[in-house]
Write a protein that holds these residues in place. Structure first.
Motif, PDB file in Angstrom:
ATOM      1  N   VAL A  34      31.994 151.671 -22.470  1.00 50.58           N
ATOM      2  CA  VAL A  34      31.828 152.749 -23.458  1.00 50.58           C
ATOM      3  C   VAL A  34      31.024 152.359 -24.690  1.00 50.58           C
ATOM      4  CG1 VAL A  34      33.978 153.833 -22.711  1.00 50.58           C
ATOM      5  CG2 VAL A  34      34.025 152.298 -24.692  1.00 50.58           C
ATOM      6  N   GLY A  35      30.757 151.057 -24.897  1.00 55.15           N
ATOM      7  CA  GLY A  35      29.980 150.635 -26.056  1.00 55.15           C
ATOM      8  C   GLY A  35      30.799 150.643 -27.336  1.00 55.15           C
ATOM      9  N   GLY A  36      30.189 150.110 -28.398  1.00 55.11           N
ATOM     10  CA  GLY A  36      30.917 149.879 -29.641  1.00 55.11           C
ATOM     11  C   GLY A  36      31.222 151.110 -30.465  1.00 55.11           C
ATOM     12  N   HIS A  37      30.406 152.151 -30.320  1.00 52.40           N
ATOM     13  CA  HIS A  37      30.691 153.339 -31.133  1.00 52.40           C
ATOM     14  C   HIS A  37      32.001 153.989 -30.729  1.00 52.40           C
ATOM     15  CE1 HIS A  37      26.215 153.792 -32.338  1.00 52.40           C
ATOM     16  NE2 HIS A  37      26.889 153.056 -33.188  1.00 52.40           N
ATOM     17  N   LYS A  38      32.361 153.822 -29.459  1.00 60.39           N
ATOM     18  CA  LYS A  38      33.615 154.418 -28.997  1.00 60.39           C
ATOM     19  C   LYS A  38      34.751 153.393 -28.984  1.00 60.39           C
ATOM     20  CE  LYS A  38      31.787 158.288 -28.732  1.00 60.39           C
ATOM     21  NZ  LYS A  38      31.499 158.356 -30.173  1.00 60.39           N
ATOM     22  N   LEU A  39      34.402 152.122 -29.012  1.00 66.71           N
ATOM     23  CA  LEU A  39      35.465 151.111 -29.037  1.00 66.71           C
ATOM     24  C   LEU A  39      35.500 150.448 -30.417  1.00 66.71           C
ATOM     25  CD1 LEU A  39      37.669 150.218 -27.087  1.00 66.71           C
ATOM     26  CD2 LEU A  39      36.427 148.083 -26.815  1.00 66.71           C
TER      27      LEU A  39
ATOM     28  N   PRO B 157      41.696 157.469 -17.310  1.00 64.84           N
ATOM     29  CA  PRO B 157      41.265 157.352 -15.906  1.00 64.84           C
ATOM     30  C   PRO B 157      39.747 157.201 -15.762  1.00 64.84           C
ATOM     31  CG  PRO B 157      41.997 159.597 -16.414  1.00 64.84           C
ATOM     32  CD  PRO B 157      42.376 158.742 -17.585  1.00 64.84           C
ATOM     33  N   GLY B 158      38.986 157.798 -16.659  1.00 58.75           N
ATOM     34  CA  GLY B 158      37.520 157.724 -16.565  1.00 58.75           C
ATOM     35  C   GLY B 158      37.038 156.287 -16.683  1.00 58.75           C
ATOM     36  N   ILE B 159      37.607 155.549 -17.610  1.00 59.44           N
ATOM     37  CA  ILE B 159      37.192 154.150 -17.806  1.00 59.44           C
ATOM     38  C   ILE B 159      37.673 153.300 -16.639  1.00 59.44           C
ATOM     39  CG2 ILE B 159      37.418 152.131 -19.299  1.00 59.44           C
ATOM     40  CD1 ILE B 159      37.781 154.080 -21.657  1.00 59.44           C
ATOM     41  N   SER B 160      38.939 153.525 -16.242  1.00 63.67           N
ATOM     42  CA  SER B 160      39.507 152.774 -15.125  1.00 63.67           C
ATOM     43  C   SER B 160      38.642 152.943 -13.880  1.00 63.67           C
ATOM     44  CB  SER B 160      40.932 153.277 -14.860  1.00 63.67           C
ATOM     45  OG  SER B 160      41.482 152.644 -13.741  1.00 63.67           O
TER      46      SER B 160
END
Lengths: 719, 199
Positions: A329-334, A663-666
């Motif tokens: 997801v990159g840093g803007h979302k994490l 679930p999307g990331i998993s």
């Protein structure tokens, strides 16, 4: 930055990030390249030893933060530096604005400073009509785009050369090609002008050395040198945690920082500034120098028995580099401003609960961050601690309260599982998978098939399969964990038989229940404590040499989780230590303790067909338990053709309740993982955690792949 | 070989690994000749910031602010003979860039191929920042094993505030766009280290 008001909105934003193809491929390449360059950078060094040294030295500096500040201030004042202490972000910004105004400085150049990002300094100065220019290339790019950094070391890692070329075309009013060398030269030219015009330079610092009132700056581009040299005023904004007693402390950190950050032995420039230096742009040929130390919650953190260790952070960004979620997801979302694992923690303290509450739930608990942290911070545990704090303050969601209540009572929990087994029939169609998901699951969960609950749980089979071992070499208590007990009892059965073959007596205490990791993951500390206590009692009632589990997550939770959860009682310390020391994984027990010989697999009764196999190292085994070699050796001994996967130690994307929440990331992590396995050409993936098996099998089954996933015990014991 | 601990070799290897160009010289004169050669070969410094340089750039410029008076005079003469401008005025008049910054390093750190240059004098500092090519002479006897070995000496300098101590390793670099390494951002595009035999 975090703007989502609730977890639903946050999930939606994440969904969009996952769809960003450039981001995904950039992150993938980075994750793989970083691993190799870090390894090479540390090749002739004992990493654990220096991390331990850094941790100890930082702990001592954190403990003496106030004293070091006074010492620094005294030495700095004597040298002619004006030192300020800002209690919060607004105060820091106001102090710096005032310095600019008093010195008639309207044009400002800045070198990279995460601390200035933390206080949103640029916004404050710009609102007062000052022109602020970031001079670090990445920072300049994101400043021009009005974005925050997406990585602490590489702030513009989310952007492509084409995006930068378009941006620079706009800025220069001239078409710029997407040629990186040339784009860098565009910045060199444009920014040189800014340095020349600037009245004031603002920098951060990597080190503030109390002994000589020296600040240390590490950079690659050389911008900090120009920022601190050309303008007549220099202001350094520094978090209080950067204070160290001596130059030695700074040099030590500098041995780790660049290696851990980018795999460099050292950055191009390390600049040590002591006092106001020559400056021909000033009337008296002397620089005007101010240092603003930022508290913003740091002094309270320093005094906190649980959280003080977050101040050890040296801002290398490694925790993001290895995080499987960051990769998707990159840093803007994490992150909010600070990103990655450390961002999940400090956001709560520096930017408040509102920015932290969704973010802090986005940890899959794989432990990759902890394993590379330059200062040995126990990041995953602290993320859970922050989550617990948020729950305490905001109230517990019904879901986790119910789960907690249920897990506290083994009977209630197991009764529920048994009735679920009966109720699942319409969904399984008699197969071992749920062919369609019950309505409580959303469509997003459909990336893998979930297994059906077994007809007979292991605990009901136990009486029948337990074997008496005459003059056993060892007696072990088996901790089954719920997934193997109720979903994959055949894995436990294989292990019990294998152990009996090697003269190991096995006991199975019936009062054991779920290890409690799911409630720990949800931040439900009280329930985690209650469950831990019950399991410990059940297992301690046996007279065993070891406690073994076939589930890596249970193993690391029993061994390291319980040590923390129960450290304040009621069990006495000695009993707790003894319990935790007894917990071993199945592979460790078989290989390192029983020392199963290769010959035992060559006997006639081991009829297993030899095939090409690969290994998935469960997060909680390779990092949680620190077991890496035992399974490799066992597979080699078993005589199968063993092909190692490149990303053997990367998380499979399950993370227990995490995969239910995100679930999307998993699904994306799983897809990357399966693609990596397919490259080995293996027909069997072996692993040692039923959670991983559930995830991997579910994904392969959904894809219709002809690759099987087996527990190591099933490979070692084949009837 | 007079390099019993192999420090010169390690230094050389480490510096070259980060794109520094490392050569041996046997005298300062030799180093001057090298600088002149490099300067003649390169294109004149291109960066133009209108209105800031005192004169339009028609010729190449070398600056060597750290040299002793007689050495500086000698170097200036050689430059003049070759038609190269030897900067006599403040480098603040040349902020859009000079061709060669020539310095002598105080120390070398073998472990990382790092030059340690006390840059407290502003002119010297500028020469290492705004030159397109930075050429530094490093006496072989001044190479130490690692940064810890320099600790006491660095502290001595830092105690004489003000002080501006620079560790320089390779040329200025970035990987901020797509993580692709690009050399020469805000500092020199090239770093040449001339190892002076004095062991």
């Amino acid at each position: 930055m975090q703007s989502a008001r609730n977890i639903k909105e946050y999930r939606k934003e994440i969904g969009e990030a996952i769809k960003n193809d450039f981001l995904r491929s950039a992150m993938d390449k980075f994750a793989v390249a970083y691993r190799d360059s870090r390894k090479a950078a540390f090749s002739d060094m004992n990493v654990d030893a220096i991390v331990e040294e850094v941790a100890c030295a930082k702990d001592s500096a954190i403990e003496n933060m106030d004293k070091l500040y006074e010492q620094f201030k005294e030495n700095a004042s004597r040298a002619g530096i004006k030192v300020h202490l800002a209690s919060n972000a607004r105060e820091a910004n106001e102090i710096i604005a005032k310095i600019a105004q008093e010195n008639n400085a309207s044009k400002i150049v800045k070198s990279k400073s995460m601390t200035a990002e933390e206080t949103l300094l640029n916004h404050h100065l710009e609102a007062l009509g000052m022109e602020v220019t970031e001079t670090d290339l990445g920072e300049w790019i994101i400043q021009l785009r009005h974005e925050g950094p997406s990585h602490m070391v590489m702030p513009a890692i989310h952007l492509s050369r084409n995006q930068v070329a378009d941006l620079f075309s706009d800025v220069t009013g001239k078409k710029q090609d997407a040629d990186i060398e040339r784009l860098v030269k565009v910045a060199r030219n444009a920014l040189r002008q800014k340095y020349i015009e600037a009245d004031m330079g603002i920098s951060g610092a990597n080190f503030a050395i109390a002994d000589t009132a020296t600040i240390g700056l590490t950079t690659n581009e050389g911008n900090a040198r120009l920022v601190t040299t050309l303008p007549r005023v220099h202001v350094a904004l520094i978090g209080l945690e950067k204070l160290v007693p001596t130059l030695h402390d700074a040099l030590r950190i500098n041995k780790v920082l660049p290696k851990n950050a980018t795999g460099q032995a050292i950055t191009s420039y390390v600049t040590w500034i002591t006092g106001p230096n020559d400056c021909m742009a000033s009337k008296d040929s002397r620089k005007v120098m101010h240092i603003v130390f930022l508290d913003n919650g740091r002094r309270a953190l320093a005094a906190d028995p649980v959280f003080s260790e977050v101040l050890r952070c040296i801002r290398c960004g490694a925790c993001a580099n290895v995080c499987p979620v960051y990769r998707m997801v990159g840093g803007h979302k994490l992150g909010h401003i600070y990103i990655g694992a450390i961002g999940l923690i400090v956001t709560y303290f520096y930017h408040g609960r509102d920015k932290a509450k969704n973010l802090v739930q986005n940890c899959i608990n794989c432990g990759a961050c902890k394993s590379v942290c330059a200062a040995g911070i126990d990041l995953p545990s602290l993320i859970k601690e922050v989550h617990s704090k948020v729950l305490e303050e905001e109230g517990h969601p019904l879901q986790s309260v119910l789960l907690g209540k249920m897990l506290r009572s083994r009977k209630l929990f197991h009764t529920l599982l048994r009735s679920a087994q009966k109720a699942q029939k319409p969904a399984t169609g008699g197969s071992s998978y749920l062919r369609h998901l019950p309505h409580v699951f959303s469509k997003e969960h459909n990336f893998r098939l979930l297994p059906a609950i077994a007809k007979t749980p292991f605990r009901d089979m136990w009486e029948k399969i337990q074997t008496e071992v005459k003059s056993p070499k060892f007696t072990v208590a088996l901790f089954s964990g719920c997934v193997q007990d109720f979903v994959y009892p055949e894995q436990l059965e294989a292990a019990v038989k294998f152990l009996a073959d090697h003269d190991v007596a096995v006991e199975f205490p019936m009062d054991q229940s779920c290890c409690g990791l799911p409630v720990s993951m949800m931040g439900e500390k009280d329930d985690a404590w209650a469950v831990a206590l019950k399991n410990m009692k059940a297992l301690n009632d046996t007279n065993c040499d070891y406690i073994i589990t076939l589930c890596a997550s249970c193993a690391s939770h029993l061994k390291h989780g319980y040590a923390k959860i129960l450290e304040n009682g009621p069990t006495d310390k000695k009993t707790l230590e003894k319990f935790c020391s007894k917990v071993v994984s199945f592979s460790q027990f078989a290989n390192d303790i029983v020392k199963v010989p290769a010959e035992s697999f060559q006997q006639k009764d081991f009829k297993a067909e030899k095939s090409k196999v690969t290994w998935h190292a469960p997060c909680h085994l390779c990092r949680g338990m620190g077991i890496k070699n035992a399974p490799h050796e066992l597979i080699e001994k078993s005589g199968h053709e063993f092909v190692r996967a490149k990303e053997e130690e990367t998380c499979c994307g399950f993370g227990g309740s995490y995969s239910g929440k995100f679930p999307g990331i998993s699904a994306e992590i799983l897809a990357a993982k399966l693609a990596d396995f397919k490259q080995t050409g293996a027909k069997t993936i072996i692993t040692e955690c039923p959670g991983c098996i559930m995830q991997l099998r579910g994904g392969l089954e959904k894809q219709g792949e002809d690759i099987e996933v087996r527990h190591l015990a099933e490979i070692l014991h084949q009837p | 070989m007079k390099d019993p601990d192999g420090l010169c070799d390690i230094f050389k290897r480490k510096a070259m690994a980060v794109s520094a160009i490392v050569k041996d010289v046997d005298s300062l004169d030799n180093a001057f000749e090298y600088a002149i050669e490099i300067c003649k070969k390169k294109e004149a410094c291109k960066m133009m910031n209108p209105g800031f340089d005192s004169q339009a750039k028609s010729e190449k410029i070398i600056s060597a602010p750290g040299l002793s008076e007689d050495m500086a005079e000698k170097f200036a003469d050689i430059c003049m003979e070759q038609g190269i401008d030897y900067a006599q005025d403040s480098l603040r008049n040349h902020l859009s860039g000079i061709d060669i910054g020539f310095t002598t390093a105080d120390w070398g750190i073998a472990e990382t191929g790092t030059l340690v240059i006390d840059s407290s004098m502003e002119e010297l500092r500028l020469a290492t920042m705004i030159s397109e090519i930075h050429i530094a002479v490093l006496q072989k006897s001044r190479i130490v094993k690692d940064s810890y070995e320099l600790e006491d000496r660095l502290i001595q300098s830092m105690q004489k505030s003000p002080n501006y101590m620079a560790f320089i390793t390779g040329a200025s670099r970035t990987a901020d766009i797509e993580r692709v390494l690009a050399i020469g951002v805000h500092g020199p595009l090239e770093l040449h280290i001339l190892m002076l035999e004095d062991l």
